[in-house]
Write an enzyme that holds these catalytic residues in place. Structure first.
Site, PDB file in Angstrom:
ATOM      1  N   GLU A  99       0.821  -1.206   0.000  1.00 58.36           N
ATOM      2  CA  GLU A  99       0.000   0.000   0.000  1.00 58.36           C
ATOM      3  C   GLU A  99       0.854   1.254   0.000  1.00 58.36           C
ATOM      4  OE1 GLU A  99      -4.323  -1.286   1.643  1.00 58.36           O
ATOM      5  OE2 GLU A  99      -2.967  -0.392   3.104  1.00 58.36           O
ATOM      6  N   CYS A 112       3.878   8.316   0.783  1.00 60.47           N
ATOM      7  CA  CYS A 112       4.493   7.315   1.649  1.00 60.47           C
ATOM      8  C   CYS A 112       4.659   6.032   0.847  1.00 60.47           C
ATOM      9  CB  CYS A 112       3.625   7.096   2.885  1.00 60.47           C
ATOM     10  SG  CYS A 112       4.310   5.902   4.051  1.00 60.47           S
ATOM     11  N   CYS A 119       8.169  -7.562   6.556  1.00 60.36           N
ATOM     12  CA  CYS A 119       9.369  -7.044   7.216  1.00 60.36           C
ATOM     13  C   CYS A 119       9.917  -8.120   8.136  1.00 60.36           C
ATOM     14  CB  CYS A 119       9.040  -5.787   8.010  1.00 60.36           C
ATOM     15  SG  CYS A 119      10.487  -5.010   8.790  1.00 60.36           S
ATOM     16  N   CYS A 126       4.272  -3.653  15.704  1.00 58.11           N
ATOM     17  CA  CYS A 126       4.094  -3.496  14.265  1.00 58.11           C
ATOM     18  C   CYS A 126       3.491  -4.746  13.661  1.00 58.11           C
ATOM     19  CB  CYS A 126       5.444  -3.198  13.608  1.00 58.11           C
ATOM     20  SG  CYS A 126       5.365  -3.101  11.812  1.00 58.11           S
ATOM     21  N   GLY A 204       8.087  -2.364   5.260  1.00 54.60           N
ATOM     22  CA  GLY A 204       9.457  -2.827   5.122  1.00 54.60           C
ATOM     23  C   GLY A 204      10.492  -1.905   5.744  1.00 54.60           C
ATOM     24  N   SER A 236      13.144   6.387   6.357  1.00 60.14           N
ATOM     25  CA  SER A 236      12.909   6.037   7.757  1.00 60.14           C
ATOM     26  C   SER A 236      13.442   4.634   8.023  1.00 60.14           C
ATOM     27  CB  SER A 236      11.410   6.096   8.074  1.00 60.14           C
ATOM     28  OG  SER A 236      11.174   5.707   9.417  1.00 60.14           O
ATOM     29  N   SER A 258      13.336   5.316  13.692  1.00 58.79           N
ATOM     30  CA  SER A 258      12.303   4.801  14.586  1.00 58.79           C
ATOM     31  C   SER A 258      12.971   4.407  15.900  1.00 58.79           C
ATOM     32  CB  SER A 258      11.610   3.589  13.950  1.00 58.79           C
ATOM     33  OG  SER A 258      10.898   3.976  12.795  1.00 58.79           O
ATOM     34  N   LEU A 259      12.814   5.243  16.908  1.00 59.56           N
ATOM     35  CA  LEU A 259      13.493   5.034  18.187  1.00 59.56           C
ATOM     36  C   LEU A 259      12.573   4.344  19.192  1.00 59.56           C
ATOM     37  CD1 LEU A 259      16.152   5.501  19.668  1.00 59.56           C
ATOM     38  CD2 LEU A 259      15.256   7.719  20.423  1.00 59.56           C
ATOM     39  N   HIS A 260      11.487   5.001  19.569  1.00 58.02           N
ATOM     40  CA  HIS A 260      10.373   4.415  20.315  1.00 58.02           C
ATOM     41  C   HIS A 260      10.666   4.032  21.760  1.00 58.02           C
ATOM     42  CE1 HIS A 260       8.491   4.535  16.470  1.00 58.02           C
ATOM     43  NE2 HIS A 260       9.163   3.514  15.980  1.00 58.02           N
ATOM     44  N   ASN A 335      -1.656   3.399  16.462  1.00 60.70           N
ATOM     45  CA  ASN A 335      -2.881   2.922  15.832  1.00 60.70           C
ATOM     46  C   ASN A 335      -2.923   1.406  15.971  1.00 60.70           C
ATOM     47  OD1 ASN A 335      -4.224   5.311  14.640  1.00 60.70           O
ATOM     48  ND2 ASN A 335      -2.229   5.532  13.653  1.00 60.70           N
ATOM     49  N   CYS A 378      -0.971   6.240  10.174  1.00 61.88           N
ATOM     50  CA  CYS A 378       0.227   5.475  10.498  1.00 61.88           C
ATOM     51  C   CYS A 378      -0.150   4.184  11.197  1.00 61.88           C
ATOM     52  CB  CYS A 378       1.143   6.291  11.409  1.00 61.88           C
ATOM     53  SG  CYS A 378       1.828   7.734  10.614  1.00 61.88           S
TER      54      CYS A 378
END
Length: 402
Positions: A99, A112, A119, A126, A204, A236, A258-260, A335, A378
């Protein structure tokens, strides 16, 4: 599968080499490259400044084959989401879907783009990671998302189906007398196509599909194609340190990480990639990257998970961690997806987290949710590819931190 050469697979140098192998002059490659990417033309017969003999030759041996649109959804806020069919890999029993999402704003149109089907990194929040890794996308499948999006958005404008896009396109710079895009207010030149910015933030890990992703980004940047500046193309990554350093040498574009989590213990729990490349190594690579980056900061993405990483003490720890790295922090409301095991932090909690960072002198933004009504926000990308033989639906999600 067609045995014709797909010209979407080629950067301009590669296309020039291919044309040379066909006994054609280098400038013919540039002409065709411009027809394909600047004008969005995939029919060789419509390339009117080519000799008829060359057009017939290209029809026989080459094609412009982009991913096919399986579905298209338009949001009330102007967001557009496409599900693309990227066919089968060599050892695959069924077709794959990816997508792509277009987000229009007053001063830009951001696309995007996905780089893999699935992945392998298995980030716990995720759903793409839960799906597992299927295969890498090729150059044509990556740049093809940009090519199709521009064509389709222009069709929508002509058909009057994208009225929300019209104010933005009306303010894009008109070409000058030579047909080149005029400079924008930020000193850059920008193509007057609907897509003015690209973010490699779809399905991915882009750096785990390095060569095709870099080749596709080179086409995005090429003045004979889309002419985007390096500041308008963002990659990213979840933090594949050796590949960050490789990107710095090959094609430094804007970088988002992407740290999070603000410490190794928590990050390893939700992002297994941290076991291989812990935070100290990741931040060292980011500082090195800034020496060649088109921007003077790194964007750090931080998904807000209720009761996991969203306490004020986490924000203070994050501020201490990033103190020596010029950075912008993008806070992303989570989300959810079925059986994720996580919940979205409340907006009050997100704002308290943000205020700690602001008080510490950071630029900290809360990502605005777009395309909720078409599941295009997202982490909501959830294309459905129907296996007609087994009557089974495969759900495909993007990285919720992207």
């Amino acid at each position: 599968m067609s045995d014709k050469t797909n010209l979407l697979d080629f950067t301009l140098p590669a296309m020039t080499e291919w044309f040379g192998a066909q006994g054609e002059k280098p400038f013919r490659a540039r002409q065709v490259f411009q027809w394909i990417h600047q004008r969005g033309i995939g029919d060789f017969g419509a390339m009117t400044d080519l000799a008829k003999s060359l057009r017939e030759k290209l029809n026989a041996i080459a094609e412009v084959r982009s991913p096919a649109i399986l579905s298209e959804h338009r949001s009330e806020d102007g967001t557009v989401k496409w599900l693309f069919d990227v066919g089968r890999g060599a050892n695959e029993a069924k077709s794959n879907g990816i997508e792509t999402v277009y987000i229009p704003e007053d001063d830009r149109g951001t696309l995007c783009v996905s780089s893999q089907v699935g992945c392998a990194l298995d980030c716990k929040f995720c759903s793409t990671g839960r799906q597992g890794f299927n295969r890498d996308l090729g150059v044509a499948e990556i740049i093809g998302q940009v090519w199709v999006a521009n064509r389709r958005l222009e069709e929508m404008e002509r058909e009057g189906l994208a009225s929300r896009l019209e104010p933005r396109t009306a303010r894009l710079p008109a070409p000058n007398a030579e047909g080149a895009p005029r400079p924008t207010g930020d000193g850059e030149s920008r193509s007057p196509r609907p897509v003015s910015n690209v973010v490699m933030m779809g399905m991915g890990e882009p750096l785990n599909n390095f060569e095709p992703v870099v080749a596709a980004m080179k086409i995005m940047l090429d003045d004979f194609a889309y002419g985007l500046s390096r500041r308008r193309v963002t990659l990213s990554t979840s933090g594949v340190v050796p590949q960050i350093r490789k990107l710095a040498e090959a094609l430094p574009v804007a970088l988002a990480v992407s740290l999070h989590a603000p410490n190794d213990e928590l990050r390893s729990r939700i992002m297994p990639v941290n076991d291989a490349y812990p935070i100290a190594e990741l931040l060292a690579a980011c500082r090195e990257y800034l020496e060649v980056s088109p921007r003077d900061f790194i964007t750090f993405e931080y998904v807000m998970l209720q009761g996991v990483n969203d306490a004020p003490d986490h924000a203070k720890e994050l501020a201490r961690l990033l103190k020596k790295v010029p950075s912008k922090v993008n806070l992303i409301p989570f989300n959810g997806f079925p059986d994720s095991g996580f919940e979205r932090s409340s907006m009050d909690r997100i704002k308290r987290f943000q205020q700690v960072l602001l008080d510490a002198g950071f630029i900290a933004t809360i990502r605005r949710t777009r395309g909720d009504d078409i599941d295009a926000a997202c982490g909501q990308l959830a294309g459905q590819v129907v296996n007609r033989m087994k009557k089974k639906t495969v759900r495909i999600h993007s990285h919720p931190g992207h």
